[in-house]
Design a protein around this motif. Structure first.
Motif, PDB file in Angstrom:
ATOM      1  N   ASP A 149       0.807  -1.213   0.000  1.00 15.78           N
ATOM      2  CA  ASP A 149       0.000   0.000   0.000  1.00 15.78           C
ATOM      3  C   ASP A 149       0.842   1.266   0.000  1.00 15.78           C
ATOM      4  N   GLY A 206       0.273   4.658  -2.259  1.00 12.93           N
ATOM      5  CA  GLY A 206      -0.892   4.129  -2.958  1.00 12.93           C
ATOM      6  C   GLY A 206      -0.819   4.216  -4.464  1.00 12.93           C
ATOM      7  N   GLU A 241      -0.403   0.734  -6.251  1.00 12.71           N
ATOM      8  CA  GLU A 241      -1.638  -0.055  -6.240  1.00 12.71           C
ATOM      9  C   GLU A 241      -2.638   0.497  -7.256  1.00 12.71           C
ATOM     10  N   THR A 273      -0.410  -7.931  -1.469  1.00  9.93           N
ATOM     11  CA  THR A 273      -0.061  -6.575  -1.056  1.00  9.93           C
ATOM     12  C   THR A 273       0.258  -6.599   0.437  1.00  9.93           C
ATOM     13  N   ALA A 290      -6.880  -0.171   6.143  1.00  8.54           N
ATOM     14  CA  ALA A 290      -5.873  -0.265   5.091  1.00  8.54           C
ATOM     15  C   ALA A 290      -6.266  -1.282   4.027  1.00  8.54           C
ATOM     16  N   SER A 318      -6.771  -0.552   0.088  1.00 15.46           N
ATOM     17  CA  SER A 318      -6.051  -1.286  -0.949  1.00 15.46           C
ATOM     18  C   SER A 318      -7.017  -1.890  -1.966  1.00 15.46           C
ATOM     19  N   ARG A 321      -8.108   0.890  -4.319  1.00 11.83           N
ATOM     20  CA  ARG A 321      -7.069   1.300  -5.266  1.00 11.83           C
ATOM     21  C   ARG A 321      -6.824   0.228  -6.323  1.00 11.83           C
TER      22      ARG A 321
END
Length: 321
Positions: free
Chosen positions: A51, A60, A63, A84, A107, A111, A114
């Motif tokens: 991430d 980010g 990703e 990830t 988080a 992720s 994204r």
């Protein structure tokens, strides 16, 4: 491309894992997409990101780039094992980092957005968080698994004692536990052999080796992608290991193979190693390493490599007697 089981799971991953840390900040979107397409065409099914990756573009960014690539062709998602990581600071917020249950949940959701996917195959703790107890972390991971957001849990940069502790806690609660550890491991840096590799083998945890070329040292790299000389740390490493690197280069010349291919092949000959992460900046760099899994090193060559780059051996034998 050849495949191995990810630790003690039944999941099959390619012996080369495509690392994406350079994608975005150092490798353009177009070339990143080319490398990703080349990886699929070569049979690589294991793609690793984090991430925090994004460098000058901001956390980010990598990703998001992967998400754009996956969106181009939705069939790609089913062909890859997507990994990830969580832990690193994502903002100045004091709780937007680490391995608290709150941050792990938030988080993971970020992720997924994204990446543009509904689940992550392998969710890895990027570093150990000594403030977070295993019970809190496993509670968060259990929730994500129950929600269908992640499938397997792995660690990265964990010491041997933490791998043992986390899996003992998991076993006591009838969980699968950690299935892999992403560790710094290469011919130059072999300290993982002391505690990390033995712990992984004892608990059925697959080893995913990062920096297999020691930051380019084992590939003879003295300049970066723009032609500038390598950084001070890399230059220091080259000076300190100049004789060993020269002997290694001579051995590779005798084999008719590039140093990078031999270095990665050596890793894949080590007990417990599942996959080696290659993190290319350029398309040609990736192409040059694709034949590493096919290279079989004879016992005499492996012994010579051990002589050039001495093994640490397992603890406590390595230092106790």
């Amino acid at each position: 491309m050849r495949f191995r089981r990810l630790g003690r799971t039944a999941l099959q991953v390619s012996e080369l894992c495509l690392g994406t840390m350079n994608f975005g900040p150092l490798t353009s979107k177009e070339e990143s997409f080319d490398i990703l397409n080349d990886a699929l065409a070569a049979g690589v099914n294991f793609i690793d990101t984090a991430d925090q990756y994004g460098g000058r573009l901001g956390v980010g960014a990598t990703e998001r780039l992967l998400g754009e690539w996956l969106a181009e062709d939705r069939s790609r998602r089913g062909r890859i094992v997507l990994a990830t990581k969580v832990h690193e600071p994502m903002s100045e917020d004091i709780n937007d980092r680490g391995l608290s249950a709150r941050h792990i949940q938030n988080a993971c959701d970020a992720s997924l957005r994204r990446l543009g996917v509904d689940h992550i195959d392998l969710y890895q703790m990027h570093h150990i968080d000594r403030a977070a107890q295993p019970e809190e972390i496993w509670q968060a991971m259990d929730r994500l698994i129950a929600q269908g957001k992640i499938t397997y849990v792995g660690s990265s940069n964990f010491p041997g004692w933490a791998i043992a502790r986390f899996n003992e806690k998991a076993t006591a609660s009838h969980r699968l536990g950690l299935v892999c550890e992403q560790s710094l491991y290469n011919l130059v840096e072999r300290r993982a052999e002391l505690e990390v590799l033995p712990a992984c083998q004892a608990y059925g945890v697959g080893v995913i080796a990062w920096s297999p070329l020691a930051g380019g040292l084992l590939a003879g790299v003295t300049t970066d992608a723009s032609g500038r000389r390598a950084g001070a740390q890399a230059q220091d490493g080259a000076r300190m290991n100049s004789e060993r690197i020269a002997d290694f280069a001579a051995l590779c010349d005798g084999l008719g193979q590039s140093p990078g291919v031999v270095a990665i092949s050596w890793l894949l000959h080590q007990p417990g190693v599942t996959s080696a992460i290659v993190g290319p900046r350029r398309r040609d760099q990736f192409a040059s390493l694709l034949k590493a899994p096919e290279l079989a090193l004879e016992a005499a060559v492996l012994s010579r490599l051990d002589a050039i780059f001495p093994a640490c051996g397992p603890a406590p034998e390595a230092y106790a007697w």
